[in-house]
Design an enzyme around this catalytic site. Structure first.
Site, PDB file in Angstrom:
ATOM      1  N   LYS A 172      -8.304  -8.629  -7.644  1.00  0.00           N
ATOM      2  CA  LYS A 172      -7.460  -8.878  -6.473  1.00  0.00           C
ATOM      3  C   LYS A 172      -7.617  -7.711  -5.504  1.00  0.00           C
ATOM      4  O   LYS A 172      -7.080  -6.634  -5.705  1.00  0.00           O
ATOM      5  CB  LYS A 172      -5.986  -9.011  -6.870  1.00  0.00           C
ATOM      6  N   GLY A 225      -4.256   2.546  -6.057  1.00  0.00           N
ATOM      7  CA  GLY A 225      -3.373   2.327  -4.911  1.00  0.00           C
ATOM      8  C   GLY A 225      -2.337   3.429  -4.842  1.00  0.00           C
ATOM      9  O   GLY A 225      -2.557   4.535  -5.337  1.00  0.00           O
ATOM     10  N   SER A 226      -1.187   3.108  -4.263  1.00  0.00           N
ATOM     11  CA  SER A 226      -0.170   4.140  -4.053  1.00  0.00           C
ATOM     12  C   SER A 226       0.582   4.432  -5.354  1.00  0.00           C
ATOM     13  O   SER A 226       0.643   3.593  -6.261  1.00  0.00           O
ATOM     14  CB  SER A 226       0.810   3.668  -2.979  1.00  0.00           C
ATOM     15  N   GLY A 230       1.818   1.806  -8.233  1.00  0.00           N
ATOM     16  CA  GLY A 230       1.236   2.106  -9.541  1.00  0.00           C
ATOM     17  C   GLY A 230       2.303   2.197 -10.615  1.00  0.00           C
ATOM     18  O   GLY A 230       2.137   1.680 -11.726  1.00  0.00           O
ATOM     19  N   GLU A 247      -5.172   4.901 -10.713  1.00  0.00           N
ATOM     20  CA  GLU A 247      -5.623   5.988  -9.832  1.00  0.00           C
ATOM     21  C   GLU A 247      -4.775   5.890  -8.578  1.00  0.00           C
ATOM     22  O   GLU A 247      -4.752   4.839  -7.927  1.00  0.00           O
ATOM     23  CB  GLU A 247      -7.108   5.841  -9.492  1.00  0.00           C
ATOM     24  N   CYS A 281      -8.084   9.138  -0.827  1.00  0.00           N
ATOM     25  CA  CYS A 281      -7.121   9.704  -1.771  1.00  0.00           C
ATOM     26  C   CYS A 281      -7.457  11.163  -2.055  1.00  0.00           C
ATOM     27  O   CYS A 281      -6.596  11.931  -2.458  1.00  0.00           O
ATOM     28  CB  CYS A 281      -7.109   8.893  -3.055  1.00  0.00           C
ATOM     29  N   GLN A 328       0.178   1.493   9.060  1.00  0.00           N
ATOM     30  CA  GLN A 328      -0.312   2.826   8.678  1.00  0.00           C
ATOM     31  C   GLN A 328      -0.246   3.776   9.879  1.00  0.00           C
ATOM     32  O   GLN A 328       0.093   4.952   9.740  1.00  0.00           O
ATOM     33  CB  GLN A 328      -1.737   2.726   8.138  1.00  0.00           C
ATOM     34  N   GLU A 379       2.358  12.092   0.635  1.00  0.00           N
ATOM     35  CA  GLU A 379       1.031  11.672   1.100  1.00  0.00           C
ATOM     36  C   GLU A 379       1.165  10.918   2.427  1.00  0.00           C
ATOM     37  O   GLU A 379       1.930   9.964   2.520  1.00  0.00           O
ATOM     38  CB  GLU A 379       0.389  10.756   0.055  1.00  0.00           C
TER      39      GLU A 379
HETATM   40  P1  NDP Z   1      -0.886  -0.078  -2.376  1.00  0.00           P
HETATM   41  O1  NDP Z   1      -0.254   0.533  -3.574  1.00  0.00           O
HETATM   42  O2  NDP Z   1      -0.014  -0.560  -1.300  1.00  0.00           O
HETATM   43  O3  NDP Z   1      -1.787  -1.328  -2.813  1.00  0.00           O
HETATM   44  C1  NDP Z   1      -2.797  -1.217  -3.770  1.00  0.00           C
HETATM   45  C2  NDP Z   1      -3.083  -2.588  -4.337  1.00  0.00           C
HETATM   46  O4  NDP Z   1      -1.951  -3.042  -5.079  1.00  0.00           O
HETATM   47  C3  NDP Z   1      -3.325  -3.657  -3.259  1.00  0.00           C
HETATM   48  O5  NDP Z   1      -4.279  -4.573  -3.701  1.00  0.00           O
HETATM   49  C4  NDP Z   1      -1.968  -4.310  -3.159  1.00  0.00           C
HETATM   50  O6  NDP Z   1      -2.015  -5.613  -2.623  1.00  0.00           O
HETATM   51  C5  NDP Z   1      -1.548  -4.321  -4.614  1.00  0.00           C
HETATM   52  N1  NDP Z   1      -0.115  -4.491  -4.829  1.00  0.00           N
HETATM   53  C6  NDP Z   1       0.904  -4.262  -3.966  1.00  0.00           C
HETATM   54  N2  NDP Z   1       2.086  -4.543  -4.557  1.00  0.00           N
HETATM   55  C7  NDP Z   1       1.803  -4.953  -5.827  1.00  0.00           C
HETATM   56  C8  NDP Z   1       2.599  -5.376  -6.931  1.00  0.00           C
HETATM   57  N3  NDP Z   1       3.926  -5.425  -6.855  1.00  0.00           N
HETATM   58  N4  NDP Z   1       1.974  -5.718  -8.079  1.00  0.00           N
HETATM   59  C9  NDP Z   1       0.640  -5.661  -8.187  1.00  0.00           C
HETATM   60  N5  NDP Z   1      -0.182  -5.282  -7.159  1.00  0.00           N
HETATM   61  C10 NDP Z   1       0.405  -4.913  -6.002  1.00  0.00           C
HETATM   62  O7  NDP Z   1      -1.965   0.967  -1.842  1.00  0.00           O
HETATM   63  P2  NDP Z   1      -2.874   0.844  -0.528  1.00  0.00           P
HETATM   64  O8  NDP Z   1      -3.701  -0.385  -0.575  1.00  0.00           O
HETATM   65  O9  NDP Z   1      -2.002   1.086   0.645  1.00  0.00           O
HETATM   66  O10 NDP Z   1      -3.890   2.054  -0.729  1.00  0.00           O
HETATM   67  C11 NDP Z   1      -3.593   3.345  -0.369  1.00  0.00           C
HETATM   68  C12 NDP Z   1      -3.212   4.167  -1.573  1.00  0.00           C
HETATM   69  O11 NDP Z   1      -4.254   4.123  -2.529  1.00  0.00           O
HETATM   70  C13 NDP Z   1      -3.019   5.637  -1.246  1.00  0.00           C
HETATM   71  O12 NDP Z   1      -1.865   6.118  -1.885  1.00  0.00           O
HETATM   72  C14 NDP Z   1      -4.246   6.301  -1.828  1.00  0.00           C
HETATM   73  O13 NDP Z   1      -4.066   7.638  -2.162  1.00  0.00           O
HETATM   74  C15 NDP Z   1      -4.516   5.434  -3.013  1.00  0.00           C
HETATM   75  N6  NDP Z   1      -5.917   5.551  -3.449  1.00  0.00           N
HETATM   76  C16 NDP Z   1      -6.172   6.237  -4.612  1.00  0.00           C
HETATM   77  C17 NDP Z   1      -7.471   6.420  -5.044  1.00  0.00           C
HETATM   78  C18 NDP Z   1      -7.735   7.124  -6.326  1.00  0.00           C
HETATM   79  O14 NDP Z   1      -8.769   6.880  -6.925  1.00  0.00           O
HETATM   80  N7  NDP Z   1      -6.848   7.992  -6.799  1.00  0.00           N
HETATM   81  C19 NDP Z   1      -8.617   5.926  -4.284  1.00  0.00           C
HETATM   82  C20 NDP Z   1      -8.236   5.216  -3.094  1.00  0.00           C
HETATM   83  C21 NDP Z   1      -6.921   5.040  -2.700  1.00  0.00           C
HETATM   84  P3  NDP Z   1      -1.811  -5.891  -1.040  1.00  0.00           P
HETATM   85  O15 NDP Z   1      -2.181  -4.665  -0.304  1.00  0.00           O
HETATM   86  O16 NDP Z   1      -2.746  -7.020  -0.799  1.00  0.00           O
HETATM   87  O17 NDP Z   1      -0.386  -6.280  -0.874  1.00  0.00           O
END
Ligand code: NDP
Length: 480
Positions: A172, A225-226, A230, A247, A281, A328, A379
């Site tokens: 996804k 993700g965030s 997470g 991550e 990130c 953003q 962040e």
């Molecule tokens: P989000 O946490 O908003 O989203 C990440 C993913 O999770 C998206 O696909 C999102 O879907 C999905 N998601 C959102 N809500 C849920 C839920 N309740 N249950 C399951 N999945 C869900 O992060 P961003 O996309 O805004 O990405 C930015 C973040 O990612 C930053 O904090 C950044 O630091 C981090 N990041 C970390 C990396 C690492 O390796 N440490 C690398 C790259 C980024 P949707 O957006 O479609 O709603």
């Protein structure tokens, strides 16, 4: 307008509605309409992956090698076209996008090789007449949830190891960037992935992501993700007994000591803080600078920032593309205003006019900050960095570690003593000496500590820790 469907059990399936994929650089540039999946389709995809796992888990190394190697070759042969799509959809400059596509291809090549290198251990038992064998097996169906900022590389670094070690996946991608993930899954399908081995579900995290995490047909979740999302993903995985890998965010420090080479330090900080619009990130968001070099360093940073060209990422002159979307952009501007209100001095950070309607923001540097200010604790995830002045190396290290995150950390110095001490004592998963906090290799582990990561590392051969489970067999003498 082209319409793009989800892939479920080898069939391209429409959802209940279509979501337009609009470029952050140009509101008139609609890349296509992408089908939103729903909870029922998520369950069907997970069940299909479970069924496909019966044969894919038994596939041999040669079959997995061929699928991954062929996928890599197609990605690399379509590099320019995929880079253009990535640039339109996420906003990276064309050269950054090309490097990301190249990386996706390299990752598939690497894991094609890893499929051939799966090994185990044969040990003598402590009991006479027995031999012990330790082997690795796939974990089953893995749900992959990815963010918007690396729309092809992150899906690649999750899908490739999952398949190499014999798992089936349901991916996804973030709803903001379905285009690159769709192309990647199409390439895998064209390269011969059997039905159900790779499934794609586009749509919002609150619907599709949640359903994936809840599904009893999913054995493990790999999430990037965030930190906030997470944590909720992890809680649900733990309560339902799923293996989970997270991550997440960073508040990565770059220390600049008084003895640093000024040109190196400025290059490293401009790149680490602002390239890819600071939406990495691993971006350097806290510049921790020695008192002796501070004023000259800030002056040199301002001079370089004045020259940075912000604009349409498809223009070859552009160095900084747009922020990914309006939400953003509002977040970046809110943190910049707050930093000013809390006592920092802001340089840059204004919106930039362009020929097209996009989310263009000039990089911002906030000086005169204290470690406890919001800008140094949360962040931002945009082209925004802060400067914290320190008296000596010991204070720099203490400030570097004064964060709940621990992803990447760097130091600019000509002192071997301080570089070595920093490498050993900074609380981060990755350490960079005289090189930006962002920018990593694909054949070595990637990940952090504290609130940045949870579970096994990604990438390199370390990826097997998450994507396999270990079996220990005891064999009595006489078994043939
Ligand atoms: P989000 O946490 O908003 O989203 C990440 C993913 O999770 C998206 O696909 C999102 O879907 C999905 N998601 C959102 N809500 C849920 C839920 N309740 N249950 C399951 N999945 C869900 O992060 P961003 O996309 O805004 O990405 C930015 C973040 O990612 C930053 O904090 C950044 O630091 C981090 N990041 C970390 C990396 C690492 O390796 N440490 C690398 C790259 C980024 P949707 O957006 O479609 O709603």
């Amino acid at each position: 307008m082209n319409q793009y469907r989800n892939l479920i059990n080898g069939e391209w399936v429409a959802g209940d509605h279509w979501r337009p994929n609009v470029s952050p650089s140009d509101s008139k540039d609609v890349i296509g309409e992408y089908a939103d999946a729903d909870a029922l389709q998520t369950e069907i995809a997970a069940a299909a992956a479970r069924e496909a796992f019966r044969s894919w888990s038994k596939s041999g190394p040669q079959e997995r090698f061929e699928l991954l190697d062929q996928t890599a070759s197609i990605i690399l042969s379509r590099k320019a076209e995929l880079a253009r799509l990535l640039s339109r959809e996420e906003g990276k400059t064309l050269s950054e996008a090309a490097a990301e596509v190249q990386r996706a291809g390299q990752i598939f090549k690497f894991f094609a090789g890893e499929a051939l290198r799966i090994n185990g251990e044969l040990l003598p038992s402590i009991r006479s007449g027995l031999t012990v064998e330790v082997t690795r097996e796939p974990i089953g169906v893995v749900g992959l949830i990815t963010p918007w900022n690396f729309p092809i590389a992150i899906p690649a670094w999750k899908i490739a190891p999952a398949l190499a070690y014999g798992n089936c996946v349901v991916i996804k991608p973030a709803e903001l960037v379905p285009g690159c993930a769709w192309e990647l899954v199409k390439i895998l399908s064209d390269a011969g992935a059997p039905p159900g081995v790779v499934n794609l579900l586009m749509g919002p995290g609150a619907a599709v992501g949640e359903a994936l995490v809840r599904s009893s047909n999913v054995d493990a979740i790999s999430f990037t993700g965030s930190a906030m999302t997470g944590q909720t993903v992890a809680e649900k995985c733990v309560s339902s007994g799923k293996k989970v890998q997270l991550e997440m965010g960073g508040k990565n420090p770059m220390v600049v000591l008084d003895d640093a080479d000024m040109d190196v330090a400025v290059d490293v900080c401009i790149n680490g803080s602002f390239y890819s619009t600071g939406q990495r990130c691993t971006a350097s968001s806290r510049l921790i600078v020695g008192r002796g070099i501070h004023d000259l360093f800030v002056e040199a940073m301002h001079a370089r920032m004045r020259l940075l060209k912000v604009g349409n990422p498809l223009d070859s002159q552009t160095q900084i593309g747009p922020v990914v979307d309006a939400r953003q952009l509002a977040q970046d501007e809110r943190y910049i205003r707050l930093a000013g209100r809390e006592g920092g001095s802001v340089f840059g950070g204004a919106r930039v006019d362009a020929d097209t309607e996009g989310f263009f923001l000039a990089p911002a540097l906030v000086t005169g900050t204290h470690p406890s200010m919001t800008i140094n604790q949360e962040e931002v995830f945009g082209p925004v960095a802060s400067v914290i002045q320190v008296n000596d190396y010991d204070e720099a290290l203490a400030v570097a570690n004064d964060t709940r995150f621990g992803l990447s950390a760097g130091i600019c110095t000509t002192s071997l003593k301080y570089a070595s001490h920093f490498k050993r004592n900074v609380e981060a998963g990755m350490v960079m000496i005289n090189t930006p906090t962002a920018g990593v290799d694909y054949h070595v582990p990637f990940g952090g500590r504290k609130k940045s990561s949870y579970g096994a590392r990604e990438q390199g051969s370390y990826a097997q820790e998450f994507f396999t489970t270990v079996k220990t067999a005891y064999i009595a003498a006489g078994v043939v």
